[in-house]
Design an enzyme around this catalytic site. Sequence first.
Site, PDB file in Angstrom:
ATOM      1  CB  SER A 194       1.098  -7.004 -10.427  1.00  0.00           C
ATOM      2  OG  SER A 194       0.105  -7.935 -10.184  1.00  0.00           O
ATOM      3  CE  LYS A 228      -3.557  -6.905  -2.770  1.00  0.00           C
ATOM      4  NZ  LYS A 228      -2.314  -5.723  -3.159  1.00  0.00           N
ATOM      5  CD  GLU A 276       4.883  -6.992  -2.886  1.00  0.00           C
ATOM      6  OE1 GLU A 276       3.644  -6.491  -2.814  1.00  0.00           O
ATOM      7  OE2 GLU A 276       5.573  -6.770  -3.983  1.00  0.00           O
TER       8      GLU A 276
END
Length: 270
Positions: free
Chosen positions: A51, A119, A188
């Site tokens: 992000s 991740k 998410e």
Amino acid sequence: MSKQIKSIRRTTVPQIRARKGGEPIVSLTSYHAHTAAIVDRHADFILVGDSLGMVMHGMESTVGVPMDLMIMHGKAVVRGTRKALVVVDMPFGTYEESPNVAFRNAATIMKETGCGAVKLEGGARMAETIDFLVQRGIPVMAHIGLTPQSSHVMGGFKTQGRDEDSWDAHVADAHAVADAGAFAVVLEGMVEKLASRITREISIPTIGIGASVDCDGQILVLEDMLGLNEWTPKFVRVYSDLGPMIDDAVSRYAADVRGRAFPGEDETYG
Ligand code: KIV
């Protein structure tokens, strides 16, 4: 051993794994050394999320984030911290092609940043890769539900599981990554009942972002919860409105400089 190395004692991957069903796991994203040092006092793990492409570099999605950017920010966060486990995101295009490609890139990320885990996004389709990495010494956090790197396929950033018919696929994804050896999984943008069911059914901790309080832990993007972004998604709680505070500080500074009120006597070498 240097004094500095001795004083670094980080939360480990098995410690996070062992928190399943226990005290909720606290995590936030961080992209630089100074904010990471603050987060480090409170979080169990820190995610250097891709992000950062959108938050720090003004990109429209995470798809364009290159690996060297992840490594640069990953290094800064590892340098700024001593307590939390640091997890670094594998960016789009660095792991999907094959387990071998994923291993080469994950190993580079771990060696260059000093992070403790990586991740990657994807459920059942990534299970073989997760198993391959874990068998070779790379701890993997999985990420399912709304997976921003696939936003072009999903048609945007859409909450998952609104249609109950889709639940089985998400549950199968969660089981697949757990069985493959992921030590935790980010859920998410997912409706509450689906996140609860997954959390109940799988053996590894679920880390929710927009996935309800039922998850084993929570993560937010730091800049979102600090009120630094213009738009705040529904699932974010804004704990501090830093955007207007920074605006106020910068405007007072600008006025002082223009009015020759800064620097004053106290800020001047006589
Ligand atoms: O990149 C990121 O910040 C993330 C979180 C949203 C979990 O993957």
